[in-house]
Write an enzyme that holds these catalytic residues in place. Structure first.
Site, PDB file in Angstrom:
ATOM      1  CG  ASP A  19      -1.845  -1.161   1.290  1.00  0.00           C
ATOM      2  OD1 ASP A  19      -1.393  -2.253   1.676  1.00  0.00           O
ATOM      3  OD2 ASP A  19      -3.009  -1.007   0.910  1.00  0.00           O
ATOM      4  CB  THR A 127      -4.782  -0.954  -2.319  1.00  0.00           C
ATOM      5  OG1 THR A 127      -4.567  -0.070  -1.199  1.00  0.00           O
ATOM      6  CG2 THR A 127      -4.678  -0.191  -3.615  1.00  0.00           C
ATOM      7  CG  ASN A 169      -6.976  -6.600  -0.230  1.00  0.00           C
ATOM      8  OD1 ASN A 169      -6.456  -6.569   0.883  1.00  0.00           O
ATOM      9  ND2 ASN A 169      -6.437  -6.026  -1.304  1.00  0.00           N
ATOM     10  CG  ASP A 248      -2.017  -2.867  -2.381  1.00  0.00           C
ATOM     11  OD1 ASP A 248      -1.758  -2.719  -1.168  1.00  0.00           O
ATOM     12  OD2 ASP A 248      -2.823  -3.722  -2.789  1.00  0.00           O
TER      13      ASP A 248
HETATM   14  O1  RIB Z   1      -3.491 -10.006  -1.648  1.00  0.00           O
HETATM   15  C1  RIB Z   1      -2.720  -8.839  -1.683  1.00  0.00           C
HETATM   16  C2  RIB Z   1      -3.410  -7.729  -0.950  1.00  0.00           C
HETATM   17  O2  RIB Z   1      -3.527  -8.053   0.424  1.00  0.00           O
HETATM   18  C3  RIB Z   1      -2.631  -6.401  -0.987  1.00  0.00           C
HETATM   19  O3  RIB Z   1      -3.544  -5.340  -0.967  1.00  0.00           O
HETATM   20  C4  RIB Z   1      -1.844  -6.428   0.290  1.00  0.00           C
HETATM   21  O4  RIB Z   1      -1.564  -5.107   0.782  1.00  0.00           O
HETATM   22  C5  RIB Z   1      -2.815  -7.110   1.206  1.00  0.00           C
HETATM   23  O5  RIB Z   1      -3.714  -6.129   1.687  1.00  0.00           O
HETATM   24 CA    CA Z   2      -3.331  -3.554   0.675  1.00  0.00          CA
END
Ligand code: RIB
Ligand code: CA
Length: 329
Positions: A19, A127, A169, A248
């Site tokens: 990020d 993200t 995420n 991200d």
């Molecule tokens: O799977 C990758 C995601 O999960 C990225 O956004 C990383 O920062 C975590 O949040």
């Molecule tokens: Ca992230």
């Protein structure tokens, strides 16, 4: 892209090592007008992600409102990724104390106000888990018409990194993700299918390191922490010991330079019930469902140009970080 017209964006993130790389690229771009940054619980708790967002944004001498998001996913118990991003969320890097305050508005209120007051449509760059954006759409559906599209890092058509089929995420808050995917707002999804190709190699990291600046050292420390700990979590990625996937970064890079990417319009839904598959983005690549193709699912990136864009961002912010004026190119 019109050189005079900036793209208004809101960034929702969970800093988090990649990020921070995403924020660096966003801050470096002359094409973006960043209206607001909001933070999610995900890589770390909300207290840590908003602190990290304030610390890095201050470190990059940016003056942008940073608003606190929700503390917990809709229904699931929060699972953070300390094993990948560290106890602080930023590996073993200690940034200076943030000078930017936390906004006195919540993320939901700030996003609502910025969107409804904007004279033009805004791009949402997301993200992290979609808890804030899902809650925003439930509480204030009237904002949807002010969103041009959501550039989202999350999900996967094939393979996961939290379970065999789910990406982190979406896995953290699948219910919020489903609210967003069924919202009718256009989505460009940078899932693992493309982010696994958006990697930087150890040799390329060494190129950053030789510049010897404080920013370069901090970036390299973060990236090395990421690659070292990714190995420990046994993500089922081949060669993961030699490359780092800048997941991200894709969500911002697509907004700035969509020509670096390719994808397909597909119907995407989130599996909420499966004992083995909860949190999976089910991507209908061959239109089996006949349902609306609500998401552009990216699958290809021009990696060399993508990495050069990241290098240029570090170089630009390095000068900026030393107080030198950024070159206007
Ligand atoms: O799977 C990758 C995601 O999960 C990225 O956004 C990383 O920062 C975590 O949040
Ligand atoms: Ca992230």
């Amino acid at each position: 892209m019109n050189p005079l017209k900036k793209i208004p964006v809101i960034i929702d993130c969970d800093p988090g090592i990649d990020d921070v790389m995403m924020l660096l690229l966003a801050f470096s771009s002359e094409d973006l007008d960043i209206k607001l940054i909001t933070t999610e619980p995900g890589n770390q708790t909300q207290n840590k992600t908003i602190y990290n967002a304030r610390a890095f944004t201050s470190y990059m001498k940016q003056d942008i409102e940073i608003a606190r998001g929700l503390d917990e996913p809709f229904f699931r118990v929060l699972e953070v990724a300390a094993e990948v991003h560290g106890e602080s969320g930023l590996g073993d890097v200690i940034l200076p104390e943030p000078t930017l305050p936390e906004s006195n508005r919540t993320a939901i209120d700030a996003m609502k106000d910025v969107l409804l007051r904007s004279e033009e449509e805004i791009v949402l760059i997301a993200t992290g888990p979609l808890t804030n954006i899902g809650a925003l759409f439930l509480a204030h559906p009237e904002v949807k018409k002010k969103i041009k599209y959501i550039s989202y890092m999350g999900g996967a058509a094939i393979g996961g990194n939290m379970t065999p089929t789910s990406e982190f995420n979406v896995y953290v808050d699948p219910h919020a993700a489903e609210i967003v995917f069924r919202s009718g707002v256009p989505i460009v999804m940078s899932g693992l299918d493309v982010t696994h190709k958006a990697y930087i190699t150890l040799d390329e990291i060494a190129e950053i390191e030789v510049t010897g600046t404080e920013l370069a050292q901090n970036i390299c420390s973060l990236l090395k922490f990421y690659i070292h700990n990714t190995k420990r979590t046994a993500f089922h990625e081949e060669h993961f010991e030699r490359v780092i996937r800048l997941h991200d970064l894709c969500a911002v890079s697509y907004v700035i330079t969509p020509e670096l990417f390719d994808g397909d319009d597909c119907h995407v839904e989130v599996e909420l019930e499966g004992r083995l598959t909860a949190g999976t983005t089910v991507v209908d690549y061959t239109q089996r469902t006949g349902l609306p193709q609500n998401v552009k699912v990216l699958h290809t990136v021009k990696r060399e140009e993508f990495v050069q864009q990241f290098f240029a961002a570090i170089k630009k912010m390095d000068h900026y970080n030393k107080g030198e004026k950024r070159d206007e190119t």
